[in-house]
Design a protein around this motif. Structure first.
Motif, PDB file in Angstrom:
ATOM      1  N   GLU A 147       0.834  -1.210   0.000  1.00  0.00           N
ATOM      2  CA  GLU A 147       0.000   0.000   0.000  1.00  0.00           C
ATOM      3  C   GLU A 147       0.874   1.269   0.000  1.00  0.00           C
ATOM      4  N   ALA A 148       1.995   1.197   0.737  1.00  0.00           N
ATOM      5  CA  ALA A 148       2.906   2.368   0.773  1.00  0.00           C
ATOM      6  C   ALA A 148       3.550   2.590  -0.588  1.00  0.00           C
ATOM      7  N   ASP A 149       3.935   1.539  -1.283  1.00  0.00           N
ATOM      8  CA  ASP A 149       4.516   1.660  -2.633  1.00  0.00           C
ATOM      9  C   ASP A 149       3.495   2.275  -3.580  1.00  0.00           C
ATOM     10  N   ARG A 150       2.293   1.806  -3.531  1.00  0.00           N
ATOM     11  CA  ARG A 150       1.274   2.355  -4.441  1.00  0.00           C
ATOM     12  C   ARG A 150       1.018   3.853  -4.136  1.00  0.00           C
ATOM     13  N   ALA A 151       0.986   4.181  -2.843  1.00  0.00           N
ATOM     14  CA  ALA A 151       0.761   5.597  -2.475  1.00  0.00           C
ATOM     15  C   ALA A 151       1.930   6.480  -2.938  1.00  0.00           C
ATOM     16  N   GLN A 152       3.176   5.975  -2.850  1.00  0.00           N
ATOM     17  CA  GLN A 152       4.345   6.727  -3.293  1.00  0.00           C
ATOM     18  C   GLN A 152       4.332   6.925  -4.802  1.00  0.00           C
ATOM     19  N   GLN A 153       3.966   5.915  -5.525  1.00  0.00           N
ATOM     20  CA  GLN A 153       3.884   6.023  -6.989  1.00  0.00           C
ATOM     21  C   GLN A 153       2.790   7.015  -7.390  1.00  0.00           C
ATOM     22  N   TYR A 154       1.663   6.988  -6.706  1.00  0.00           N
ATOM     23  CA  TYR A 154       0.570   7.911  -7.019  1.00  0.00           C
ATOM     24  C   TYR A 154       0.989   9.346  -6.747  1.00  0.00           C
ATOM     25  N   PHE A 155       1.760   9.589  -5.636  1.00  0.00           N
ATOM     26  CA  PHE A 155       2.225  10.951  -5.322  1.00  0.00           C
ATOM     27  C   PHE A 155       3.199  11.447  -6.382  1.00  0.00           C
ATOM     28  N   GLU A 156       4.116  10.595  -6.785  1.00  0.00           N
ATOM     29  CA  GLU A 156       5.077  10.998  -7.814  1.00  0.00           C
ATOM     30  C   GLU A 156       4.368  11.302  -9.130  1.00  0.00           C
ATOM     31  N   LYS A 157       3.343  10.565  -9.435  1.00  0.00           N
ATOM     32  CA  LYS A 157       2.595  10.810 -10.671  1.00  0.00           C
ATOM     33  C   LYS A 157       1.858  12.152 -10.611  1.00  0.00           C
ATOM     34  N   MET A 158       1.284  12.417  -9.466  1.00  0.00           N
ATOM     35  CA  MET A 158       0.550  13.681  -9.312  1.00  0.00           C
ATOM     36  C   MET A 158       1.506  14.882  -9.310  1.00  0.00           C
ATOM     37  N   ASP A 159       2.698  14.698  -8.718  1.00  0.00           N
ATOM     38  CA  ASP A 159       3.657  15.787  -8.663  1.00  0.00           C
ATOM     39  C   ASP A 159       4.233  16.095 -10.048  1.00  0.00           C
ATOM     40  N   ALA A 160       4.323  15.143 -10.899  1.00  0.00           N
ATOM     41  CA  ALA A 160       4.871  15.351 -12.256  1.00  0.00           C
ATOM     42  C   ALA A 160       3.819  15.910 -13.215  1.00  0.00           C
ATOM     43  N   ASP A 161       2.592  15.821 -12.865  1.00  0.00           N
ATOM     44  CA  ASP A 161       1.524  16.281 -13.751  1.00  0.00           C
ATOM     45  C   ASP A 161       1.325  17.792 -13.498  1.00  0.00           C
ATOM     46  N   ILE A 162       1.464  18.637 -14.595  1.00  0.00           N
ATOM     47  CA  ILE A 162       1.360  20.085 -14.451  1.00  0.00           C
ATOM     48  C   ILE A 162      -0.094  20.542 -14.384  1.00  0.00           C
ATOM     49  N   ASN A 163      -0.958  19.646 -14.764  1.00  0.00           N
ATOM     50  CA  ASN A 163      -2.376  20.018 -14.807  1.00  0.00           C
ATOM     51  C   ASN A 163      -3.038  19.827 -13.434  1.00  0.00           C
ATOM     52  N   VAL A 164      -2.339  19.163 -12.517  1.00  0.00           N
ATOM     53  CA  VAL A 164      -2.936  18.873 -11.196  1.00  0.00           C
ATOM     54  C   VAL A 164      -2.673  20.061 -10.296  1.00  0.00           C
ATOM     55  N   THR A 165      -3.646  20.328  -9.510  1.00  0.00           N
ATOM     56  CA  THR A 165      -3.518  21.479  -8.615  1.00  0.00           C
ATOM     57  C   THR A 165      -2.562  21.127  -7.505  1.00  0.00           C
ATOM     58  N   LYS A 166      -2.081  22.197  -6.872  1.00  0.00           N
ATOM     59  CA  LYS A 166      -1.126  22.026  -5.789  1.00  0.00           C
ATOM     60  C   LYS A 166      -1.762  21.332  -4.592  1.00  0.00           C
ATOM     61  N   ALA A 167      -3.045  21.546  -4.370  1.00  0.00           N
ATOM     62  CA  ALA A 167      -3.762  20.902  -3.248  1.00  0.00           C
ATOM     63  C   ALA A 167      -3.842  19.386  -3.449  1.00  0.00           C
ATOM     64  N   GLN A 175      -0.892  11.198   1.857  1.00  0.00           N
ATOM     65  CA  GLN A 175      -1.360   9.809   1.809  1.00  0.00           C
ATOM     66  C   GLN A 175      -0.168   8.868   1.696  1.00  0.00           C
ATOM     67  N   ALA A 176       0.857   9.249   0.936  1.00  0.00           N
ATOM     68  CA  ALA A 176       2.025   8.395   0.782  1.00  0.00           C
ATOM     69  C   ALA A 176       2.784   8.311   2.103  1.00  0.00           C
ATOM     70  N   GLN A 177       2.900   9.467   2.794  1.00  0.00           N
ATOM     71  CA  GLN A 177       3.587   9.434   4.078  1.00  0.00           C
ATOM     72  C   GLN A 177       2.839   8.538   5.098  1.00  0.00           C
ATOM     73  N   LEU A 178       1.496   8.602   5.084  1.00  0.00           N
ATOM     74  CA  LEU A 178       0.684   7.758   5.990  1.00  0.00           C
ATOM     75  C   LEU A 178       0.911   6.274   5.727  1.00  0.00           C
ATOM     76  N   ARG A 179       0.945   5.926   4.472  1.00  0.00           N
ATOM     77  CA  ARG A 179       1.139   4.510   4.130  1.00  0.00           C
ATOM     78  C   ARG A 179       2.534   4.048   4.535  1.00  0.00           C
ATOM     79  N   HIS A 180       3.533   4.974   4.356  1.00  0.00           N
ATOM     80  CA  HIS A 180       4.871   4.595   4.774  1.00  0.00           C
ATOM     81  C   HIS A 180       4.943   4.392   6.292  1.00  0.00           C
ATOM     82  N   GLN A 181       4.230   5.212   7.021  1.00  0.00           N
ATOM     83  CA  GLN A 181       4.217   5.057   8.487  1.00  0.00           C
ATOM     84  C   GLN A 181       3.548   3.759   8.899  1.00  0.00           C
ATOM     85  N   MET A 182       2.462   3.424   8.246  1.00  0.00           N
ATOM     86  CA  MET A 182       1.770   2.157   8.548  1.00  0.00           C
ATOM     87  C   MET A 182       2.660   0.966   8.218  1.00  0.00           C
ATOM     88  N   ALA A 183       3.418   1.068   7.128  1.00  0.00           N
ATOM     89  CA  ALA A 183       4.316  -0.011   6.776  1.00  0.00           C
ATOM     90  C   ALA A 183       5.411  -0.157   7.812  1.00  0.00           C
TER      91      ALA A 183
END
Length: 634
Positions: A147-167, A175-183
């Motif tokens: 779950e932490a790997d999937r959350a990290q990949q999703y964050f990196e994808k959102m950060d690379a997309d210029i069309n996504v808002t900063k929020a 969400q990625a940090q939460l999953r890493h903590q749970m792991a």
């Protein structure tokens, strides 16, 4: 060598093996039980066997045990009874020392085994639970990591997309940090659970299981030792009775060695010796000269007035009567009972009473006619049957002076009676002496008792002693009479013909009287008054060699049941039809036949006789023809 280390993974096999060990122990217990039952059964059969062959009280068998061989047999029976007792001891000891003890031990063993394997199963369940917890923590850690790997990949994808808002990017980062903590948390929990499981597993395989298996091993070894001790006890129980059984066998051997054949032979002589002297030689009778047929000194009859002493039976004086007949022929003829016939069950007539008046005797016939009938007719055994009655050795019943017995047997019986009376006299005298002393004590010390109280008893003892003395004198007189008449043991000269002629003439007088004997077997002292006659000995012997059966002269029906227990009698059932071969001659007995092999005498009052007139007439005709032919020859 320990099951805990060597067999740490063989829990199920150990469970099966220990159950098999208990089964073996129970099988041994069952074997011992069956052995005890066999020992009890064998002992019971031995006791029954010994009891079966023990002599019955108040029976003829007790007399037979005076011989050394029969006494040895009796000792063997007694020892076999003790021998059976040792087998009962074996059974009792095996039951108490093996069967009972092992049965209780098996119950304890089952409880102990159950407890040990319960602990083993409990330890296995605990380690299995720890293993399940470890697996759950591992799966949770694996899931959180994914779950932490999937959350990290999703964050990196959102950060690379210029069309996504900063929020949205910030939300994906959180969400990625939460999953890493749970792991990380799952990793820490998994690590802790793994360490705990490893510790539990080490304790399980190196501490708990070895301890449990060690207890199971000790339990199994105790079972093996116990069954070995039981087998030793099994042998020891037998070994303990071997000395006693050996003593029983030694006593049997000792009894066998005590058998004395010479002593037994002497006892036979004392039991059956009659006291008669053997007969002398028979004189030659010359028939070539024409002369009146008279009886010589050694023939079968004696005149009343010849002045020679006649030997009589019934206790007066006895002599041998039949030296001229083969023993086997004679014994087959002498079968008539020597006792008076018993009364019928419902008869009240005086003649039916054993001690009542005797039945009327048959009227005497002339000696010549009787002797011709004896020589010409087939049933030629009447006089010899009478002799058999007089000489029967049946000792069960008879007159007081034992006159129905042969001289030697009569002497023994009289001596025995005198000894018994002397013992009774001595016993009474001892009692009298004791009472006399007691009376003297009472006279000297009146406070101890009344002296007059024993006078009545002293008078009774005096009367008893006097009666016993008179009785002893009576038997001593008879004993003196018998001892005076018994021949000397070293007088071989009495075997000569001088004595035998008196014996021989007495024999024919008994034949002529034919059934005039008294019911107890003794003989009347009447002498024949008929003329003497000579008989060729060769014809006489030839007639006795003929063993043709007696002819049937009629039939009879049994009115009552008769148990023929005496010699020469035959048993009949009420209502049974039989053949008559000889009618009553005045002594109360009728001779009958059932078949070719069964014949004997029954009381005349017990049967209803139907005589065949033709058969009777033919027999009388044969007698007359024989008489006429003899007269023509003379």
């Amino acid at each position: 060598m320990s099951w805990g280390t060597e067999l740490w993974d063989q829990f199920d096999n150990l469970e099966k093996h220990t159950q098999w060990g208990i089964d073996v122990l129970e099988k041994f217990i069952k074997f011992v039980k069956e052995r005890t039952e066999i020992e009890l059964s064998y002992a019971k059969q031995l006791r029954n066997l010994s009891k079966k062959y023990q002599p019955k009280k108040n029976s003829k068998e007790e007399e037979e045990y005076r011989y050394t061989s029969t006494r040895a047999f009796l000792a063997t029976l007694n020892e076999m009874n003790d021998y059976a007792g040792q087998h009962e001891v074996i059974s009792e000891n095996m039951t108490s020392l093996i069967t009972g003890e092992l049965t209780r031990y098996v119950q304890e063993l089952k409880q102990e085994r159950k407890s040990h394997f319960h602990d083993g199963r409990k330890a296995q369940q605990h380690i299995e639970t720890c293993w399940k917890q470890l697996e759950a923590s591992k799966r949770r850690f694996e899931r959180d990591c994914k779950e932490a790997d999937r959350a990290q990949q999703y964050f990196e994808k959102m950060d690379a997309d210029i069309n996504v808002t900063k929020a949205d990017v910030e939300k994906a980062r959180q969400q990625a940090q939460l999953r890493h903590q749970m792991a990380e948390d799952s990793k820490a929990e998994y690590s802790s659970t793994l360490q705990k499981f490893n510790s539990e597993q080490h304790d399980h395989y190196y501490t708990h299981i070895p301890n449990i298996f060690q207890k199971i091993q000790e339990m199994e070894e105790r079972r093996i030792v116990r069954i070995g001790e039981s087998m030793k006890t099994f042998a020891e129980v037998d070994r303990q009775v071997i000395p006693i059984i050996g003593k029983c066998l030694d006593e049997i051997t000792k009894a066998a060695e005590s058998i004395d054949h010479k002593n037994d032979s002497q006892l036979v002589i004392e039991a059956f010796k009659s006291g008669f002297e053997p007969p002398g030689d028979i004189d030659f009778e010359d028939f070539t000269q024409p002369m009146k047929r008279t009886v010589s000194e050694s023939s079968l009859s004696n005149s009343r007035g010849d002045g020679k002493s006649e030997l009589k039976f019934g206790g007066k004086s006895k002599g041998k009567l039949w030296p001229f007949i083969k023993k086997n022929k004679l014994m087959s003829l002498l079968t008539s009972p020597h006792q008076p016939p018993p009364p019928p069950p419902a008869s009240a007539s005086p003649s039916a009473v054993p001690n009542g008046p005797q039945s009327p005797k048959q009227q005497k016939e002339p000696l010549s006619h009787r002797f011709n009938e004896f020589m010409t007719s087939k049933p030629k055994i009447h006089c010899f049957r009478s002799l058999k009655r007089g000489l029967s050795l049946k000792l069960g019943a008879g007159p007081e002076d034992f006159s129905h017995l042969p001289p030697e047997q009569r002497r023994k019986k009289l001596q025995q009676k005198v000894d018994e009376l002397n013992k009774d006299i001595q016993k009474e005298m001892d009692q009298r002496d004791a009472l006399t002393k007691m009376k003297d004590v009472y006279i000297k010390n009146p406070q101890m008792g009344d002296a007059a109280s024993v006078d009545h008893r002293l008078a009774e003892l005096g009367q008893n002693i006097e009666k016993l003395r008179l009785e002893a004198q009576k038997f001593e007189g008879w004993l003196a009479e018998v001892e005076g008449r018994l021949p000397m043991r070293n007088e071989q000269a009495r075997r000569q013909s001088g004595l035998y002629e008196a014996q021989n003439t007495s024999a024919v007088n008994s034949c002529a009287q034919d059934r005039e004997s008294s019911p107890d077997g003794s003989y009347t002292e009447e002498q024949s008054q008929e003329t003497e006659m000579k008989v060729p000995a060769t014809d006489f012997d030839d007639e006795f060699d003929d063993e043709e059966p007696l002819p049937t002269i009629g039939t009879c029906k049994a009115l009552y049941t008769f148990e023929g227990q005496n010699e020469g009698t035959i048993s009949v059932a009420e209502g049974e039809m039989l053949y008559v071969i000889e009618e009553d001659k005045g002594d109360g007995w009728t001779r009958i036949r059932r078949n070719e092999d069964e014949e004997g005498y029954v009381p005349t009052s017990y049967v209803e006789v139907y005589l065949d007139k033709n058969a009777k007439g033919l027999r009388v005709l044969g007698v007359k023809q024989a008489a006429s032919s003899n007269s023509e020859e003379n």
